[in-house]
Design a protein around this motif. Sequence first.
Motif, PDB file in Angstrom:
ATOM      1  N   ASN A   1       0.851  -1.189   0.000  1.00 45.65           N
ATOM      2  CA  ASN A   1       0.000   0.000   0.000  1.00 45.65           C
ATOM      3  C   ASN A   1       0.886   1.237   0.000  1.00 45.65           C
ATOM      4  OD1 ASN A   1      -1.320   2.378   1.406  1.00 45.65           O
ATOM      5  ND2 ASN A   1      -3.099   1.052   1.211  1.00 45.65           N
ATOM      6  N   TRP A   2       0.724   2.047  -1.026  1.00 47.78           N
ATOM      7  CA  TRP A   2       1.429   3.330  -1.098  1.00 47.78           C
ATOM      8  C   TRP A   2       0.404   4.415  -0.764  1.00 47.78           C
ATOM      9  CZ3 TRP A   2       6.525   2.607  -1.798  1.00 47.78           C
ATOM     10  CH2 TRP A   2       6.948   1.433  -2.431  1.00 47.78           C
ATOM     11  N   TYR A   3       0.460   4.904   0.462  1.00 47.06           N
ATOM     12  CA  TYR A   3      -0.520   5.895   0.883  1.00 47.06           C
ATOM     13  C   TYR A   3      -0.175   7.246   0.274  1.00 47.06           C
ATOM     14  CZ  TYR A   3      -3.939   8.279   3.799  1.00 47.06           C
ATOM     15  OH  TYR A   3      -5.028   9.013   4.226  1.00 47.06           O
ATOM     16  N   GLN A   4      -1.186   7.911  -0.321  1.00 44.54           N
ATOM     17  CA  GLN A   4      -0.967   9.144  -1.081  1.00 44.54           C
ATOM     18  C   GLN A   4      -1.353  10.407  -0.320  1.00 44.54           C
ATOM     19  OE1 GLN A   4       0.059   8.440  -4.682  1.00 44.54           O
ATOM     20  NE2 GLN A   4       0.449   6.629  -3.429  1.00 44.54           N
ATOM     21  N   GLY A   5      -1.979  10.255   0.846  1.00 46.40           N
ATOM     22  CA  GLY A   5      -2.528  11.406   1.547  1.00 46.40           C
ATOM     23  C   GLY A   5      -3.942  11.697   1.072  1.00 46.40           C
ATOM     24  N   ASN A   6      -4.661  12.521   1.823  1.00 45.71           N
ATOM     25  CA  ASN A   6      -6.037  12.878   1.507  1.00 45.71           C
ATOM     26  C   ASN A   6      -6.919  11.633   1.403  1.00 45.71           C
ATOM     27  OD1 ASN A   6      -8.102  14.769   1.030  1.00 45.71           O
ATOM     28  ND2 ASN A   6      -7.879  14.578  -1.190  1.00 45.71           N
ATOM     29  N   ALA A   7      -6.611  10.624   2.230  1.00 44.83           N
ATOM     30  CA  ALA A   7      -7.387   9.376   2.318  1.00 44.83           C
ATOM     31  C   ALA A   7      -7.397   8.595   1.008  1.00 44.83           C
ATOM     32  CB  ALA A   7      -8.808   9.654   2.793  1.00 44.83           C
ATOM     33  N   GLN A   8      -6.312   8.699   0.235  1.00 43.87           N
ATOM     34  CA  GLN A   8      -6.178   7.968  -1.020  1.00 43.87           C
ATOM     35  C   GLN A   8      -4.966   7.036  -0.952  1.00 43.87           C
ATOM     36  OE1 GLN A   8      -8.635   8.666  -3.536  1.00 43.87           O
ATOM     37  NE2 GLN A   8      -9.419   9.785  -1.753  1.00 43.87           N
ATOM     38  N   SER A   9      -5.114   5.839  -1.532  1.00 44.88           N
ATOM     39  CA  SER A   9      -4.021   4.871  -1.561  1.00 44.88           C
ATOM     40  C   SER A   9      -3.852   4.283  -2.954  1.00 44.88           C
ATOM     41  CB  SER A   9      -4.285   3.711  -0.591  1.00 44.88           C
ATOM     42  OG  SER A   9      -4.106   4.083   0.749  1.00 44.88           O
ATOM     43  N   LEU A  10      -2.615   3.892  -3.250  1.00 42.35           N
ATOM     44  CA  LEU A  10      -2.317   3.037  -4.398  1.00 42.35           C
ATOM     45  C   LEU A  10      -1.969   1.665  -3.825  1.00 42.35           C
ATOM     46  CD1 LEU A  10      -1.624   2.316  -7.345  1.00 42.35           C
ATOM     47  CD2 LEU A  10       0.691   3.219  -6.897  1.00 42.35           C
ATOM     48  N   ILE A  11      -2.781   0.663  -4.145  1.00 43.03           N
ATOM     49  CA  ILE A  11      -2.528  -0.699  -3.678  1.00 43.03           C
ATOM     50  C   ILE A  11      -1.996  -1.510  -4.850  1.00 43.03           C
ATOM     51  CG2 ILE A  11      -3.574  -2.810  -2.775  1.00 43.03           C
ATOM     52  CD1 ILE A  11      -5.598  -1.082  -1.306  1.00 43.03           C
ATOM     53  N   GLN A  12      -0.804  -2.078  -4.670  1.00 52.35           N
ATOM     54  CA  GLN A  12      -0.202  -2.903  -5.710  1.00 52.35           C
ATOM     55  C   GLN A  12      -0.171  -4.358  -5.250  1.00 52.35           C
ATOM     56  OE1 GLN A  12       3.648  -0.969  -6.389  1.00 52.35           O
ATOM     57  NE2 GLN A  12       2.800   0.098  -8.160  1.00 52.35           N
ATOM     58  N   LEU A  13      -0.548  -5.258  -6.144  1.00 49.71           N
ATOM     59  CA  LEU A  13      -0.508  -6.692  -5.877  1.00 49.71           C
ATOM     60  C   LEU A  13       0.483  -7.341  -6.834  1.00 49.71           C
ATOM     61  CD1 LEU A  13      -4.339  -7.415  -5.459  1.00 49.71           C
ATOM     62  CD2 LEU A  13      -2.659  -6.850  -3.703  1.00 49.71           C
ATOM     63  N   ASN A  14       1.374  -8.142  -6.293  1.00 49.47           N
ATOM     64  CA  ASN A  14       2.418  -8.802  -7.082  1.00 49.47           C
ATOM     65  C   ASN A  14       1.875 -10.119  -7.634  1.00 49.47           C
ATOM     66  OD1 ASN A  14       4.741  -9.816  -8.182  1.00 49.47           O
ATOM     67  ND2 ASN A  14       5.939  -9.783  -6.294  1.00 49.47           N
ATOM     68  N   VAL A  15       1.772 -10.210  -8.955  1.00 43.02           N
ATOM     69  CA  VAL A  15       1.180 -11.393  -9.576  1.00 43.02           C
ATOM     70  C   VAL A  15       2.210 -12.222 -10.335  1.00 43.02           C
ATOM     71  CG1 VAL A  15      -1.117 -10.351  -9.736  1.00 43.02           C
ATOM     72  CG2 VAL A  15       0.508 -10.036 -11.630  1.00 43.02           C
ATOM     73  N   GLU A  16       3.492 -12.072 -10.003  1.00 48.90           N
ATOM     74  CA  GLU A  16       4.505 -12.833 -10.732  1.00 48.90           C
ATOM     75  C   GLU A  16       4.447 -14.320 -10.397  1.00 48.90           C
ATOM     76  OE1 GLU A  16       8.732 -12.586  -9.419  1.00 48.90           O
ATOM     77  OE2 GLU A  16       8.030 -10.971  -8.140  1.00 48.90           O
TER      78      GLU A  16
END
Length: 403
Positions: free
Chosen positions: A193-208
């Motif tokens: 989870n890369w938290y962006q501030g202002n209650a927004q996140s970028l969630i990355q899932l590793n599918v390798e």
Amino acid sequence: MDELAERYVKLVLALGEHDSGYVDAYYGPDSWVTDAKKMNLSAQQIAGQAKQLHQQLAALVDNDEEMEKLRGHYLDRQLVALQAHANAIASGKRAAFDSQSQSLYDTVAPTHAFEHFAQPLAELEALLPGDAPLNQRVETFLMQFYIPREKQDAVFARAIEECRSRTKAHIQLPMHENFTLEYVQDKPWSGYNWYQGNAQSLIQLNVELPIEISRAVDLGCHEGYPGHHTYNALLENNLVNEKGWLEFSVYPLYSPQSLIAEGSANYGIELAFPGEQKEQFERDVLFPLAGIDPQLAEQYAEFNRLKAELSYASNEVARQYLAGTLPAEKAIELLQTYSLYSPEKAAQRIRFFDTYGAYVINYNWGKDLVKDYVEQAKSEDERWQRFARLLASPRVPSSIFWN
């Protein structure tokens, strides 16, 4: 305290110039980033200034108000960790596993001999009989539960939706909170989870690597609700926006905050899905969505229960590997034996140890500490209240049980 907090944030940002993975999130004033870069401090200078700040903090007058006490103790422990990581960068050497755990994460995880895991391994042997090595039988067994690549998006979206719904029934989040989901490869972790501030996140899932069906709920809760996204949104709303405590606008990865973050994210799975509810949701909703036979759910749930008892085995491998007493090849072998990883997953885990060191304690030991704290409450509603209180406060491991 506010002035000291500002100097702390700028030192964290300055150390981020030496370690690109150190600042996990920042959403404070842009001018502070510029100030940190202009400081142009070496890692050794940052360590020295962190030590000075720590001494100045100790000289401040004590405040009896609970949140103020927690704030002061939080900064105290975070400054110790900042100094330790700066010294490690300056010297090019990591401390021993337990010393690193104490200085960076404010606690030391329990140690277990490998014999400690004999009982769950014996039960897994009985659950999955055969002549091949157990980890190979496990791999064969799990092939039935891998989410087909073309169905991953639908399965993860539904799992996250359920995690979100269950969390919002108990925890009030900002109305505009949201996240973006991305699929990535070639990472040492399974989700981030890369938290962006202002209650927004970028969630990355590793599918390798293939992903088991149980990981959908696990990652949905851990990275999103009531895990990292919820934790960061509550800290931002309650401590940054309402109190103006800007030290919480930065998240240094190698710090006591991470044990609370990872521990609460892992415990949040069973908080959101108590008892057999996770098994039931997977069987009735996710299995059909992924095209997996629901009749396999009971055996799969028993397998996951036993495998969870092997959690601390990974810590022991990391402890010896990072001490240099265990070659990588032997560490991969032990991870296959005691954590039942595939060779590919074991190799990925070694990459995690190389990248993050003693960070591994934050997942299992962190979960146990959070669980002990939250489950002092007996009813489900009270446990959610206690959990939310933890997420919205400046607690670290050594203050988690303060009244």
